[in-house]
Design a protein around this motif. Structure first.
Motif, PDB file in Angstrom:
ATOM      1  N   LYS A 101       0.847  -1.130   0.070  1.00 28.40           N
ATOM      2  CA  LYS A 101       0.042   0.015  -0.076  1.00 28.40           C
ATOM      3  C   LYS A 101       0.957   1.294   0.024  1.00 28.40           C
ATOM      4  O   LYS A 101       0.567   2.353  -0.570  1.00 28.40           O
ATOM      5  CB  LYS A 101      -0.907  -0.057   1.057  1.00 28.40           C
ATOM      6  N   LYS A 131       1.857   1.701  -3.612  1.00 27.86           N
ATOM      7  CA  LYS A 131       0.864   1.976  -4.464  1.00 27.86           C
ATOM      8  C   LYS A 131       0.673   3.790  -4.092  1.00 27.86           C
ATOM      9  O   LYS A 131      -0.217   4.026  -5.099  1.00 27.86           O
ATOM     10  CB  LYS A 131      -0.271   1.065  -4.013  1.00 27.86           C
ATOM     11  N   THR A 184      -6.405  -6.740  -6.731  1.00 32.80           N
ATOM     12  CA  THR A 184      -6.953  -5.985  -7.736  1.00 32.80           C
ATOM     13  C   THR A 184      -5.792  -6.026  -8.930  1.00 32.80           C
ATOM     14  O   THR A 184      -6.323  -5.651 -10.122  1.00 32.80           O
ATOM     15  CB  THR A 184      -6.994  -4.533  -7.477  1.00 32.80           C
ATOM     16  N   THR A 212       3.835  -8.504   1.203  1.00 34.92           N
ATOM     17  CA  THR A 212       3.034  -7.205   1.054  1.00 34.92           C
ATOM     18  C   THR A 212       2.426  -6.814   2.377  1.00 34.92           C
ATOM     19  O   THR A 212       2.135  -5.465   2.078  1.00 34.92           O
ATOM     20  CB  THR A 212       1.933  -7.517  -0.301  1.00 34.92           C
TER      21      THR A 212
HETATM   22  C1  LIG Z   1      -3.914  -4.999  -0.803  1.00 31.49           C
HETATM   23  C2  LIG Z   1      -3.061  -6.087  -0.487  1.00 31.49           C
HETATM   24  C3  LIG Z   1      -2.650  -6.919  -1.720  1.00 31.49           C
HETATM   25  C4  LIG Z   1      -3.395  -6.762  -2.943  1.00 31.49           C
HETATM   26  O1  LIG Z   1      -2.542  -5.919  -3.918  1.00 31.49           O
HETATM   27  P1  LIG Z   1      -3.168  -5.528  -5.453  1.00 31.49           P
HETATM   28  O2  LIG Z   1      -2.193  -4.556  -5.887  1.00 31.49           O
HETATM   29  O3  LIG Z   1      -4.602  -5.158  -5.059  1.00 31.49           O
HETATM   30  O4  LIG Z   1      -3.181  -6.837  -6.153  1.00 31.49           O
HETATM   31  C5  LIG Z   1      -1.773  -7.956  -1.374  1.00 31.49           C
HETATM   32  N1  LIG Z   1      -1.251  -8.041  -0.332  1.00 31.49           N
HETATM   33  C6  LIG Z   1      -1.596  -7.188   0.876  1.00 31.49           C
HETATM   34  C7  LIG Z   1      -1.058  -7.569   2.210  1.00 31.49           C
HETATM   35  C8  LIG Z   1      -2.595  -6.279   0.625  1.00 31.49           C
HETATM   36  O5  LIG Z   1      -3.002  -5.618   1.739  1.00 31.49           O
END
Ligand SMILES: *Cc1c(COP(=O)(O)O)cnc(C)c1O
Length: 292
Positions: A50, A53, A180, A291
Motif C-alpha cells: 500500500k 501504491k 486487484t 506485501t
Molecule cells: C492490498 C493487498 C494486496 C493486493 O494488492 P493488489 O495490488 O490489489 O493486487 C496484497 N497483499 C496485501 C497484504 C494487501 O494488503
C-alpha cells in the motif's frame, strides 16, 4: 485508538526503503532458493504494497476512495492522509455498524471521514451518477479506485525490481499475491528482460484479473508486458476465506521461519510458491514479495 502526538512528523521519516531481503532455508523447497522481500517492514502504518501504491498518489487536496469494512487500502489511505497532511474520505461497502470495527475505528482515528453505500450502489461506484452524488456531498476530490490500483500505483510498484537489482546478484522470478492486480502490473513493468512475475489470485474465479493487470499496464505504460502470469488455484475458497491446510501451512511457517504470514494474501502466495517449487529447475531464485 488515539493518534500519537507527532505522527505527522515522524511518519515521513520512518519509511524503510529499500525494504530488506531475507533468505528462507527450507528443505521442502528442493534446489530452489527463496528470498523474501520484506515490504511489510516499510512503514509501521502504511504497510507493504500500500505504501508503494500510494507513493505517487499522494499530494495536496482531498482524496476519496472505496473499500470493504476490513480493507487494508482504507486503513493505508487514512494513515497516509494523517502522515502527509491531506484530507481523506472512505466510502465503505454496506451499512454502518457501530461500534466501528478496529479497521474503521483506526481510519477515523487518522482523520478519515466515512460514508457508506449499500451493496447495489457500491457495485456502481465508478459510474458518473454515483461519483456526482459524492461530489455534491463532499466537494471536489481526487478519486482513488478501490484497492488503490491506478497508473500511479503501477509506477510505485515498478520500483520494486530496481531495488532488487541493487540488492541481489541475480534472481529469476518475483511472486506476489493478487487482489486487484496493481502490484503485479507494476512489478512486471519494472523487471529486466529474462525475468518473470507470477501473481497468486486470492479471489475465487481470479481468471478475470489478467484483464485487469493488462488494463493497468496499458494505462501506465501504453502496452502490456508479456512477462507475467496469474496462478488461480490457490484462493482457498475466495477472498478472506481459508481452509485448515492453509492455516496449518502458515502456523508451520511461523514456527520454522519466525514470520507470521497474513492469511488473506501472503499465506496463499507462499503456499502456491511451495507447490510450484517442485516444478522449478534447481538453482532457480524466487523472490516472494511480503506485501503486508
Ligand atoms: C492490498 C493487498 C494486496 C493486493 O494488492 P493488489 O495490488 O490489489 O493486487 C496484497 N497483499 C496485501 C497484504 C494487501 O494488503
Amino acid at each position: 485508538m488515539k493518534v500519537p502526538a507527532g505522527l505527522a512528523g515522524s511518519a515521513i521519516t520512518v519509511a524503510r526503503v529499500p525494504s530488506p531481503i531475507e533468505e528462507v532455508r527450507d528443505e521442502r523447497l528442493g534446489g530452489v532458493r527463496l528470498l523474501l522481500k520484506r515490504d511489510d517492514l516499510i512503514h509501521p502504518e502504511i504497510s507493504g504494497n500500500k505504501w508503494r501504491k500510494l507513493k505517487y498518489n499522494l499530494g495536496p487536496g482531498r482524496v476519496l476512495t472505496f473499500g470493504g469494512a476490513y480493507s487494508n487500502h482504507i486503513r493505508a489511505v487514512a494513515a497516509a492522509g494523517a502522515a502527509y497532511g491531506f484530507e481523506t474520505i472512505g466510502v465503505i461497502r454496506g451499512e454502518e455498524h457501530l461500534p466501528l470495527n478496529p479497521s474503521l475505528a483506526y481510519a477515523v482515528s487518522r482523520g478519515m471521514r466515512l460514508t457508506y453505500l449499500d451493496r447495489s450502489t457500491y457495485r456502481r461506484k465508478h459510474t458518473p451518477e454515483v461519483i456526482d452524488a459524492l461530489r455534491a456531498e463532499f466537494g471536489d476530490f481526487r478519486l482513488l479506485p478501490e484497492g488503490g490500483s491506478n497508473a500511479a500505483a503501477v509506477r510505485g510498484c515498478a520500483e520494486i525490481p530496481a531495488e532488487l537489482d541493487a540488492q541481489l546478484d541475480s534472481y529469476d522470478l518475483v511472486c506476489c499475491p493478487v487482489g486487484t492486480g496493481g502490484t503485479l502490473a507494476g512489478i512486471a513493468a519494472g523487471l529486466a528482460p529474462g525475468r518473470e512475475a507470477v501473481g497468486f489470485s486470492v479471489l475465487k474465479g481470479g481468471e478475470f484479473l489478467a484483464g485487469e493487470v493488462a488494463r493497468l499496464q496499458r494505462e501506465a505504460l501504453g502496452r502490456v508486458t508479456g512477462n507475467w502470469r496469474i496462478e488461480c488455484g490457490f484462493h482457498f475458497g475466495g477472498y478472506a476465506r481459508s481452509r485448515p491446510e492453509l492455516e496449518e501451512f502458515a502456523s508451520d511457517f511461523a514456527v520454522r521461519h519466525g514470520l507470521r504470514l497474513d492469511l488473506i494474501y501472503v499465506a496463499k502466495m507462499m503456499y502456491g510458491i511451495y507447490a510450484l517449487a517442485r516444478e522449478l529447475a534447481p538453482g532457480t531464485v524466487v523472490v516472494a514479495l511480503i506485501t503486508g
